[in-house]
Design a protein around this motif. Structure first.
Motif, short mmCIF file in Angstrom:
data_model
loop_
_atom_site.label_atom_id
_atom_site.label_comp_id
_atom_site.label_asym_id
_atom_site.label_seq_id
_atom_site.Cartn_x
_atom_site.Cartn_y
_atom_site.Cartn_z
N SER A 35 0.82 -1.22 0.00
CA SER A 35 0.00 0.00 0.00
C SER A 35 0.85 1.26 0.00
O SER A 35 0.36 2.35 -0.30
CB SER A 35 -0.93 0.01 1.22
N THR A 40 3.47 2.84 -10.32
CA THR A 40 2.26 3.31 -11.00
C THR A 40 1.92 2.48 -12.23
O THR A 40 1.02 2.84 -12.99
CB THR A 40 2.43 4.79 -11.42
N TYR A 44 1.62 -3.58 -10.41
CA TYR A 44 1.98 -2.91 -9.15
C TYR A 44 2.75 -3.83 -8.19
O TYR A 44 2.66 -3.67 -6.97
CB TYR A 44 0.72 -2.40 -8.43
N ASP A 53 0.98 8.38 -1.44
CA ASP A 53 0.08 8.86 -2.48
C ASP A 53 -1.18 8.02 -2.61
O ASP A 53 -2.26 8.54 -2.89
CB ASP A 53 0.80 8.90 -3.83
N TRP A 54 -1.05 6.71 -2.42
CA TRP A 54 -2.21 5.84 -2.62
C TRP A 54 -3.26 6.04 -1.53
O TRP A 54 -4.44 5.80 -1.76
CB TRP A 54 -1.76 4.38 -2.67
N LYS A 57 -5.04 9.08 -2.86
CA LYS A 57 -5.87 8.72 -4.02
C LYS A 57 -7.05 7.84 -3.64
O LYS A 57 -8.04 7.79 -4.38
CB LYS A 57 -5.00 8.01 -5.07
N ALA A 234 -4.75 -2.66 -7.44
CA ALA A 234 -4.15 -1.33 -7.30
C ALA A 234 -3.79 -1.07 -5.84
O ALA A 234 -4.50 -1.54 -4.93
CB ALA A 234 -5.11 -0.26 -7.79
N PRO A 235 -2.73 -0.32 -5.59
CA PRO A 235 -2.33 -0.04 -4.20
C PRO A 235 -3.37 0.70 -3.37
O PRO A 235 -3.33 0.64 -2.15
CB PRO A 235 -1.07 0.81 -4.38
N ASP A 236 -4.31 1.42 -4.01
CA ASP A 236 -5.35 2.08 -3.21
C ASP A 236 -6.29 1.05 -2.58
O ASP A 236 -6.84 1.28 -1.50
CB ASP A 236 -6.13 3.10 -4.04
#
Length: 295
Positions: A35, A40, A44, A53-54, A57, A234-236
């Protein structure tokens, strides 16, 4: 010789425990670490540096947050319904004898032991036959269906050591059945009810297979994550999973800590319940306190 044997045994035990904990917690740690991955590019997986950043976001990903909110709503409503129905069902099955009781008792295990995909297809067929559109309602009904047996099993386990004489004592002191249930029976069964509710809540949040057949246009968080697996999580998503993990840890610490135990102990230490007695035509409260739990 004996000391060397004990030392070897201790080393083997420590090694075995370490491997077990690594097997359990290494995948979770990977999610947390990823995480903060600055990568990007899909999928991932390669480490590109540390970033927050994640987490920023995440709050911009409305579809993911909406899916998580939907999951929580479904889980809460399903848990409440399953807990009420399961608790009443467990008490009824315990107290009363009737024809077909053994059959009903055996049928309770079917939603637990059959494969989820079979239950999902069965529920989908039923909803299609009765023309119920797939969506929030079908998700809640489906989750209630497979959660009820787990609540019943937990409450029945608590009822196995239940003393019916405390209900008789409360009614001897003037309480009716409704007062006896809420002031005597319910507090005694509370640990089993709470355990069943927590299990139902966990199962509802975690469900993928059954939800996949009945979700319609209402996507839950597990289904959203399953979609993202095709192109790489995705890391988010990992960031939201980390928040869920932190919330779970905080909950476990609060419920398993000494503070919670002391509060719970004080609450259930002496009083079984409050009974209503009549004096001079007025309703007054009297306390029936059999000290079934002593220090």
């Amino acid at each position: 010789m004996r000391k060397s044997k004990e030392k070897r045994k201790k080393c083997i035990s420590i090694t075995f425990c370490t491997l077990v904990y690594l097997f359990l917690f290494l995948p979770i740690s990977v999610i947390v670490v990823n995480s903060f991955n600055a990568s990007t590019t899909k999928p991932y997986m390669s480490w590109k540096g540390f970033t927050f950043d994640w987490y920023i976001k995440l709050w911009e990903n409305s579809s993911l947050l909406n899916a998580f909110g939907t999951t929580m709503i479904i889980a809460v409503v399903s848990t409440l319904l399953a807990t009420i129905i399961g608790t009443l069902g467990a008490i009824g099955m315990y107290k009363y004898r009737f024809k077909g009781k053994a059959i009903i008792d055996g049928l309770l295990y079917i939603p637990v032991v059959i494969p989820e995909i079979v239950l999902g297809i069965a529920l989908l067929t039923i909803f299609a036959k009765v023309n119920i559109p797939r969506g929030m309602i079908t998700l809640i009904l489906s989750h209630v269906t497979f959660c009820i047996p787990f609540v019943i099993f937990n409450v029945r386990a608590r009822l196995s050591g239940y003393d019916n004489s405390i209900e008789e004592a409360s009614m001897d002191l003037g309480a009716n059945r409704l007062v006896t249930f809420f002031e005597i029976t319910l507090p005694v069964l509370a640990p089993g009810i709470l355990g069943g509710a927590l299990l139902a809540f966990t199962l509802s949040i975690d469900d993928v297979i059954i939800s996949y057949f009945v979700y319609g246009q209402t996507k839950t968080y597990p289904l959203k994550v399953m979609e993202s697996v095709k192109s790489g999580v995705a890391p988010d998503v990992n960031a939201l999973s980390t928040f869920i993990l932190i919330g779970t840890i905080v909950f476990v610490v609060l419920t398993q800590g000494d503070l919670f135990k002391n509060l719970a102990g004080k609450k259930h230490k002496y009083a079984i319940g409050k009974l209503i007695s009549s004096k001079n035509g007025k309703q007054e409260k009297s306390i029936y306190i059999p000290k079934y739990k002593r220090e």
